[in-house]
Design a protein around this motif. Sequence first.
Motif, short mmCIF file in Angstrom:
data_model
loop_
_atom_site.label_atom_id
_atom_site.label_comp_id
_atom_site.label_asym_id
_atom_site.label_seq_id
_atom_site.Cartn_x
_atom_site.Cartn_y
_atom_site.Cartn_z
N TYR A 1 4.79 -29.67 32.18
CA TYR A 1 4.10 -29.51 33.39
C TYR A 1 5.12 -29.39 34.65
CZ TYR A 1 2.28 -31.45 37.85
OH TYR A 1 1.88 -31.60 39.31
N SER B 1 5.11 -25.42 34.36
CA SER B 1 3.95 -25.05 34.44
C SER B 1 3.55 -24.34 36.09
CB SER B 1 2.67 -25.82 34.24
OG SER B 1 2.52 -26.89 35.16
N LYS B 2 2.62 -23.65 36.34
CA LYS B 2 2.21 -23.27 37.55
C LYS B 2 1.85 -24.54 38.57
CE LYS B 2 1.94 -19.64 38.46
NZ LYS B 2 3.30 -18.49 38.99
N HIS B 3 1.13 -25.39 37.83
CA HIS B 3 0.82 -26.65 38.45
C HIS B 3 2.03 -27.42 38.76
CE1 HIS B 3 -3.40 -26.74 36.21
NE2 HIS B 3 -3.57 -26.10 37.49
N SER C 1 4.68 -30.69 47.31
CA SER C 1 4.33 -32.07 47.00
C SER C 1 4.76 -32.80 48.47
CB SER C 1 4.63 -32.73 46.02
OG SER C 1 6.09 -33.02 45.80
N ALA D 1 -2.50 -29.34 43.85
CA ALA D 1 -2.60 -28.97 42.30
C ALA D 1 -2.46 -30.44 41.65
CB ALA D 1 -1.20 -28.20 42.05
N PRO D 2 -2.98 -30.26 40.44
CA PRO D 2 -3.16 -31.73 39.72
C PRO D 2 -1.89 -32.28 39.26
CG PRO D 2 -3.94 -29.88 38.39
CD PRO D 2 -3.40 -29.21 39.62
N THR D 3 -1.71 -33.60 39.28
CA THR D 3 -0.54 -34.26 38.65
C THR D 3 -1.16 -34.80 37.27
OG1 THR D 3 -0.95 -36.35 39.71
CG2 THR D 3 0.47 -34.87 40.76
N CYS E 1 -5.63 -35.63 36.64
CA CYS E 1 -6.26 -35.17 35.40
C CYS E 1 -6.81 -36.18 34.60
CB CYS E 1 -5.50 -34.14 34.51
SG CYS E 1 -5.14 -32.53 35.16
N CYS F 1 -11.00 -29.52 36.86
CA CYS F 1 -10.60 -28.15 36.61
C CYS F 1 -11.44 -27.35 37.45
CB CYS F 1 -10.65 -27.56 35.27
SG CYS F 1 -9.60 -28.36 33.95
N CYS G 1 -10.84 -26.35 41.57
CA CYS G 1 -9.82 -25.26 42.29
C CYS G 1 -10.02 -23.94 41.46
CB CYS G 1 -8.43 -25.55 41.76
SG CYS G 1 -7.90 -27.21 42.76
N HIS G 2 -10.77 -23.88 40.04
CA HIS G 2 -10.77 -22.74 39.24
C HIS G 2 -12.29 -22.13 38.91
CE1 HIS G 2 -6.61 -22.59 38.30
NE2 HIS G 2 -6.68 -24.13 37.93
#
Length: 503
Positions: free
Chosen positions: A265, A268-270, A278, A296-298, A302, A386, A389-390
């Motif tokens: 994580y 990653s991009k997130h 944050s 962005a997710p933590t 998710c 997901c 955002c996507h």
Amino acid sequence: MQTTFRFLVVLLVFFMCVPGVPAEQAPVSVSTQECIECHAVTHPGIVADWARSRHAATTPGKAMTVTGTALKVSSRQVPEPLRDTSVGCAECHMLRGDAHADTFEHNGYDIHVVVSPDDCATCHAQERAEYADNIMARAHTNLADNAVYNDLERTILGRSHHKAGKHMVFDAPDARTRAEGCYYCHGTKLAVSGTQWRDTDYGEMEFPVIEGWPNQGVGRINLDGSHGSCTSCHTRHQFSIAMARKPYTCMECHAGPDVPAYKIYAASKHGNIFSAKSDQWRFDPVPWTVGKDFTAPTCAACHISLLVDDEGMVINRRTHKMSDRLGWRLFGLIYAHPKPRSPDTTIIRNAAGLPLPTDLDGTPAKDYLIDAETIAQRRQTMQSTCLACHGTGWVDAHFERLDNTIAETNHQVRTATRLMETAWAQGHARGLDRGGSLFDEHIERRWMNTWLFYANATRFASAMAGGGDYGVFEIGRYQLTSTLLDMQDWLETRQMIGTPPAP
């Protein structure tokens, strides 16, 4: 009168001097007042943490009046005596005293040291019920009551013995080693073994001696018989939602290399967005608004949190059953496989009668695992987050890659297992059929590495869009294929020199 005045002075000092304490404080019960009067002196950190909490700032009665998605108290029948004061020391440590084996008399009150999920259920019944149906809640039992896992644990934690010309032997690990080893995260089994007198600032006092304590593992077996620990994520005594939503909380047990979720994580991009932005996010609001409170997710976004869009429409409901959004269990034992139907995995048996979710050839123990329809339903639930955002094409392609990665890594593990099975069959290692262990020889450790570390890391990198080095050179495909070559070379060497059967 003097006692009340001293309490008010202590409480005033804390509320005025401790940063982050809410401006408004709820009424405090008489019994909690007495607790704070002493513990603000002997344990100021505990009291300060509690003073910053939602528990200190409101009452269950007031919390129950909240409507809609902002509701945090899921129980609708909180006992009347608890409704109109804050949730303080007494409200947790004196609750359900008859159910707790560690209940003891302390300054005129019957209290227990260990607060359990069944205590928290007084106000949070739905969360407790969901967590009880969660594989984490059974983490202690699932490890302790599985003979194959016990063998793995013994060869990692146990004291080793070597005699010339003999097979390496590992003792069963001692309780303290187990408590800070595997059971730090899986949870210990608590038991009262007696009492002891201690010299305190207020004179000699008698306390229970609790075996397995301290521990905050997710599957801890508590002194009221319940399984789990809410404080694994909502750390004492602030029990912060914000803390539970940040990835550092999950990192405590998911740092790898067997489950390298946090490291992947972070890379990653997130994780990059989290690191950069944050400090501008809000982690306290319930519900949690995508795009407004965070971008962005933590881990919690998710897997757990109640998410809404900027119009308040629910994207995903809150759940404390971690598998609600997961169809596949990436952690290979020894292969990735569909999630178990029951949180109690000790009931699983493969075709060979072993307590494993697959056979050694990868065939799943289907009677104990969820079906394809359930996998699809859970994937759709995860994809709802997901898609906030996507675009659909991005999300579909991501999961197609994940499916491919699961199939490819399972294939590689099958190759490693064939090599291992050949070594057992030819007597170059002692397998279960010869009364041996699966985990205590060099070639078996090399085999373990293929699925416990390298295949797992590759799958997690794929699932979490971490990609890059974690899925290839850091601890992924490169190490997996290199280990296959090592195993083949090891086996061919022993075949060539005619190594006698392992003793």
